[in-house]
Design an enzyme around this catalytic site. Structure first.
Site, PDB file in Angstrom:
ATOM      1  N   SER A  89     -11.643  44.935  16.957  1.00 12.63           N
ATOM      2  CA  SER A  89     -11.968  43.720  16.213  1.00 12.63           C
ATOM      3  C   SER A  89     -13.242  43.102  16.788  1.00 12.63           C
ATOM      4  CB  SER A  89     -10.780  42.761  16.256  1.00 12.63           C
ATOM      5  OG  SER A  89     -10.940  41.709  15.322  1.00 12.63           O
ATOM      6  N   GLU A  97      -6.732  46.058   6.644  1.00 18.79           N
ATOM      7  CA  GLU A  97      -7.216  45.241   7.746  1.00 18.79           C
ATOM      8  C   GLU A  97      -6.852  43.767   7.538  1.00 18.79           C
ATOM      9  OE1 GLU A  97      -8.570  46.123  10.570  1.00 18.79           O
ATOM     10  OE2 GLU A  97      -9.513  48.094  10.359  1.00 18.79           O
ATOM     11  N   HIS A 129      -4.498  45.044  10.533  1.00 22.20           N
ATOM     12  CA  HIS A 129      -5.512  44.887  11.566  1.00 22.20           C
ATOM     13  C   HIS A 129      -4.872  45.016  12.955  1.00 22.20           C
ATOM     14  CE1 HIS A 129      -9.414  43.652  13.003  1.00 22.20           C
ATOM     15  NE2 HIS A 129      -8.922  42.611  13.653  1.00 22.20           N
TER      16      HIS A 129
END
Length: 491
Positions: free
Chosen positions: A206, A332, A414
């Protein structure tokens, strides 16, 4: 006599359970030895506390200490607001936070072990280093390091007064400078933990993946690492970077909210950090971003740490020429909370090529459709563009798409891949027949190539979809490429 000698030798043998002690450049550290033999060292300062006059300045070396420093407990995370999902890191977080952790299985191996340095995610406003070095990566021959860096406005805010006081006429990107300081510490000290300072891989997810990408285009990171892994994060996430003046205006807005409309650098450093964080939470979403939570994900071109838009560096084949493993997840984050936001995202990414979607198009009208669109525009397409640019520059690139979820488990989202990187199949709830991402990551860290005996072949990225897809049905040597990526144009 035999019994006497046996007892004598046993009494002279070192205690395998004794707390390990390592001498680094700044002093000695006492860690903890786990039952399986791993040695963990936590709360290690790699720079001086960035507080008082050192707030919003480049990190400086940690002060040496005498005696043996206790490195058995983690240091607090860098200062951050409690947003619920980051409560464990926010609790007790503080401005004095430039610490790292090291996990190793052997302080004196026959051959130095490859080093992996984890840069945590959290939108560059949250998260911490704690817990990472307990990974079984360590028992599989990796010296694992997890680092912290200044977050939010303390780590990424620019301001005219801060720019004016420096010789380089730059401000912001202090968090990226912290990461570089940690990597310099690793180069100097990691051999003491059995690691190979000439074989360092940085990896992150991320925002941490973004920061890994930014370090590859930052002049200050030259010579600090040898391989890179970007997980669900790229240098810009597809959003246009900010120039220094725009970032300074955001910093001025934060200062205004904190009651310092015409602040000097000294006045800014005197304000309480908690007040500063609260003020940063009150600013509106800057133009071109999906929500206020992404303000510190938008890259600042400060002229020092980041000298030009990352896409420009990549397009001309610049930056650090290190092997790259890069990818994203099949699902995500839904940055597009309504159809209007999804339309804006399409227009920003595709410009005049944005399809004329009717209001009732399910890709915009449903949450799942908007999630799929955000996944493509913010993660899949940017990762592909970075992979293409690095491949054209002659760099070995390995591209992945992660879509595996265990039977009966939650859908991929995610950060779903993290469990499979920090844990091997058959441990900590990971199914025994799950894909061994950890094995691929380890082989890449060792050699710059994730392939190995007994593993599904992972072809190099060739710009035409070659890679490895991890799915519920096994692995496949091609990456599913959304049609929207063929039209996306990112700044």
């Amino acid at each position: 006599m035999i019994l006497f000698l046996t007892a004598l030798l046993a009494s002279a043998a070192p205690d395998a359970s004794a707390a390990p002690v390592v001498r680094v450049a700044e002093g000695s550290l006492r860690g903890v030895r786990e039952a399986d033999g791993r040695m963990l060292f936590r709360g290690i300062p790699f720079a001086a506390p960035p507080t008082g006059p050192r707030r919003w300045r480049p990190p400086v070396a940690a002060t040496p200490w005498r005696g043996i420093r206790d490195a058995r407990a983690s240091a607090p995370s860098c200062l951050q607001l409690d947003e619920g999902w980051n409560r464990a890191n926010a609790t007790g977080s503080r401005e004095d936070c430039l610490y790292l952790e090291v996990g190793t299985a052997n302080l004196s191996p026959a051959r130095p072990q490859p080093v992996m340095v984890w840069i945590h995610g959290g939108s560059n406003r949250a998260g911490g280093a704690q817990g990472t070095v307990g990974s079984s990566l360590v028992t599989r021959g990796i010296v694992l390091v997890s680092i912290q860096y200044r977050l939010g406005p303390l780590g990424f805010m620019a301001h005219p007064a801060l720019t004016a006081e420096g010789a380089t006429r730059a401000s912001g990107n202090y968090g990226l400078m912290d990461q570089q300081a940690a990597l310099r510490w690793v180069r100097r000290n990691i051999a003491r933990f059995g690691g190979d300072p000439a074989n360092v891989t940085i990896f992150g997810g991320s925002a941490g993946g973004q920061d890994v990408g930014l370090q590859q285009v930052s002049p200050g990171a030259r010579g600090l690492f040898d391989k890179a892994i970007e997980q669900s994060g790229t240098p810009g996430f597809g959003w246009a970077p900010r120039d220094l003046r725009t970032s300074e205006a955001i910093g001025q807005e934060i200062a205004d909210k904190a009651g310092l409309s015409h602040a000097t650098a000294d006045a800014l450093r005197a304000i309480s950090a908690d007040r500063l964080l609260q003020a940063s939470r009150e600013i509106p979403t800057p133009p071109g971003l999906p929500d206020a939570g992404t303000v510190w994900l938008q890259t600042t071109i400060d002229g020092k740490v980041i000298t030009e838009p990352p896409s420009r560096t990549l397009q001309r084949g610049g930056g650090l020429a290190v092997p790259l493993l890069i990818g994203s997840n099949a699902r995500e984050i839904d940055f597009f909370h309504d159809p209007a936001a999804a339309r804006r995202g399409l227009v920003e990414a595709l410009g005049s090529d944005a399809p004329a979607l009717p209001d009732g198009d399910t890709r915009l009208a449903t949450a799942e459709g908007r999630l799929a669109l955000a996944t493509d525009l913010v993660f899949t397409c940017p990762a592909t563009l970075v992979a293409d640019a690095r491949q054209r520059a002659g760099i070995a690139v390995w591209r992945y798409d992660f879509g595996y979820s265990p039977p009966g488990g939650p859908a991929v989202t995610h950060s779903s891949e993290l469990r499979y990187i920090f844990h091997r199949p058959g441990e900590d709830g990971v199914p025994a027949d799950a894909p061994d991402l950890q094995g691929y990551w380890i082989r890449f860290a060792r050699t710059g190539n994730p392939n190995g005996a007994g593993a599904s072949v992972w072809p190099k990225w060739d710009g035409r979809g070659a890679g490895l897809s991890f799915t519920d049905r096994g692995t496949a040597p091609t990456i599913p490429m959304p049609a929207v990526c063929t039209h996306a144009r990112y700044p």
